[in-house]
Motif scaffolding. Structure first.
Motif, PDB file in Angstrom:
ATOM      1  N   LEU A  88      -6.710  -2.855  -0.809  1.00 53.92           N
ATOM      2  CA  LEU A  88      -7.826  -2.066  -1.241  1.00 53.92           C
ATOM      3  C   LEU A  88      -8.664  -1.552  -0.233  1.00 53.92           C
ATOM      4  N   SER A  89      -8.800  -1.909   1.071  1.00 55.88           N
ATOM      5  CA  SER A  89      -9.564  -1.639   1.983  1.00 55.88           C
ATOM      6  C   SER A  89      -8.734  -0.210   2.701  1.00 55.88           C
ATOM      7  N   GLU A  90      -7.301  -0.290   2.611  1.00 55.34           N
ATOM      8  CA  GLU A  90      -6.611   0.682   2.895  1.00 55.34           C
ATOM      9  C   GLU A  90      -6.670   1.988   2.097  1.00 55.34           C
ATOM     10  N   ILE A  91      -6.780   1.558   0.771  1.00 49.52           N
ATOM     11  CA  ILE A  91      -7.071   2.613  -0.159  1.00 49.52           C
ATOM     12  C   ILE A  91      -8.367   3.085  -0.038  1.00 49.52           C
ATOM     13  N   LYS A  92      -9.044   2.621   0.059  1.00 44.62           N
ATOM     14  CA  LYS A  92     -10.655   3.090   0.405  1.00 44.62           C
ATOM     15  C   LYS A  92     -10.663   4.060   1.737  1.00 44.62           C
ATOM     16  N   LYS A  93     -10.166   3.634   2.747  1.00 45.28           N
ATOM     17  CA  LYS A  93     -10.037   4.540   3.777  1.00 45.28           C
ATOM     18  C   LYS A  93      -9.447   5.812   3.557  1.00 45.28           C
ATOM     19  N   TYR A  94      -8.303   5.731   2.880  1.00 47.97           N
ATOM     20  CA  TYR A  94      -7.759   7.035   2.295  1.00 47.97           C
ATOM     21  C   TYR A  94      -8.371   7.950   1.687  1.00 47.97           C
ATOM     22  N   ASN A  95      -9.170   6.942   0.717  1.00 50.64           N
ATOM     23  CA  ASN A  95     -10.069   8.044  -0.280  1.00 50.64           C
ATOM     24  C   ASN A  95     -11.109   8.697   0.425  1.00 50.64           C
ATOM     25  N   GLN A  96     -11.653   8.187   1.267  1.00 50.92           N
ATOM     26  CA  GLN A  96     -12.663   8.675   2.293  1.00 50.92           C
ATOM     27  C   GLN A  96     -11.923   9.793   3.243  1.00 50.92           C
ATOM     28  N   PRO A 138       0.756  -1.228   0.041  1.00 47.23           N
ATOM     29  CA  PRO A 138      -0.222  -0.132  -0.213  1.00 47.23           C
ATOM     30  C   PRO A 138       0.929   1.253   0.048  1.00 47.23           C
ATOM     31  N   GLN A 139       1.929   1.280   0.462  1.00 46.87           N
ATOM     32  CA  GLN A 139       3.029   2.406   0.680  1.00 46.87           C
ATOM     33  C   GLN A 139       3.301   2.792  -0.832  1.00 46.87           C
ATOM     34  N   LEU A 140       3.308   2.113  -1.755  1.00 46.40           N
ATOM     35  CA  LEU A 140       3.677   2.519  -2.904  1.00 46.40           C
ATOM     36  C   LEU A 140       2.296   3.223  -3.667  1.00 46.40           C
ATOM     37  N   VAL A 141       1.293   2.950  -3.276  1.00 45.36           N
ATOM     38  CA  VAL A 141       0.033   3.825  -3.476  1.00 45.36           C
ATOM     39  C   VAL A 141       0.271   5.232  -3.189  1.00 45.36           C
ATOM     40  N   ASP A 148       1.766   8.128   2.359  1.00 44.75           N
ATOM     41  CA  ASP A 148       1.128   7.992   3.929  1.00 44.75           C
ATOM     42  C   ASP A 148       0.508   6.599   4.225  1.00 44.75           C
ATOM     43  N   LEU A 149       0.448   5.794   3.268  1.00 44.81           N
ATOM     44  CA  LEU A 149      -0.109   4.530   3.952  1.00 44.81           C
ATOM     45  C   LEU A 149       0.915   3.612   4.554  1.00 44.81           C
TER      46      LEU A 149
END
Length: 266
Positions: free
Chosen positions: A89-97, A71-74, A77-78
């Motif tokens: 994908l769950s971590e990216i979703k939370k980041y988006n929110q 996720p850190q490559l996305v 801050d992850l």
């Protein structure tokens, strides 16, 4: 009036996945431990090298399938933690929110962001997923498990992967490490102009290379060596009796200058 609880979009944060530096240094972490290091090329979506300490004395283990992502490559801050696709994908979703990144925009969608930053499981076509740091060089189950990440594999010809390169990895563990107290290993690839498909998402390396440094109980270098092989079905692996000889042959393909050193002082 009730306060406005809607998160406003932060374009800089939402698009940080596409502005991150490449290549990226990764400390490969699984659970609460770091196990090895990787230099990852976001643009070509392949690791350029992985560096690790081989487990010389233990019985090698292979742990499962290649399931992890970074996720850190996305987004920088992850979390710096290997995760399966669902958790990534769950971590990216939370980041988006949290940053108001509306997933109605295609570039904000979870799968799109993950696939932009690194190779996905279905991006390898007919090629094998060739480990740079092989699970078979680790007896510790958690260390072997940590190698099962897409950031530690690149497209590799199946004949090379299962044949001469596998034989060399076994020789490195069973023969070349004899007499060493510790064995430090770096395995890398040479990027090429070839891609898995016409979309040019994942680069197919022209060569795989390996370097090792063997030390005594006091940490003094005893010997070094390595190998270089074309990423083809041809049964050709060139072995070297010193890292210096390998470096000389790699400078041209990697387009690096005379300051290129894999190990400092071995």
């Amino acid at each position: 009036l009730e306060p406005n609880t809607q998160t406003l979009e932060n374009p800089a944060q939402c698009l940080s996945a596409y502005n991150a530096a490449s290549p990226a240094y990764i400390c490969q972490r699984n659970g609460n431990h770091y196990y090895f290091a990787t230099l990852y090329d976001r643009a070509r979506r392949i690791p350029l090298y992985s560096a690790y300490e081989m487990d010389i004395n233990g019985v090698p283990k292979r742990e499962g399938s290649i399931v992890y992502y970074e996720p850190q490559l996305v987004h920088p801050d992850l979390i710096s933690q290997q995760m399966d696709k669902k958790r990534s994908l769950s971590e990216i979703k939370k980041y988006n929110q949290n940053n108001g990144c509306n997933e109605r925009s295609p570039q904000y969608r979870q799968n799109y962001k993950l696939g932009w930053s690194q190779a996905l499981d279905d991006n390898f076509g007919s090629y094998d997923r060739g480990h740079l740091n092989p699970a078979g060089h680790h007896a510790n189950q958690d260390a072997a498990k940590a190698t099962m990440t897409h950031t530690n594999v690149a497209p590799q010809d199946g004949t090379m992967n299962k044949g001469p390169w596998n034989q060399y990895e076994t020789k490195l563990k069973d023969v070349l490490s004899v007499g060493c107290s510790k064995m430090y290993v770096v395995t890398g690839v040479v990027p090429s102009g070839t891609w898995v498909d016409q979309n040019q998402r994942v680069n197919v390396p022209s060569h795989y290379w390996n370097a090792y440094c063997c030390t005594d109980i006091n940490g003094n270098p005893l010997k070094s060596g390595g190998a270089l092989g074309p990423n083809t079905a041809q049964d050709v692996i060139t072995e070297y009796n010193s890292v210096t000889d390998l470096e000389n042959d790699l400078r041209g393909p990697l387009r690096v200058d005379n300051n290129f050193n894999i190990f400092n002082g071995c």
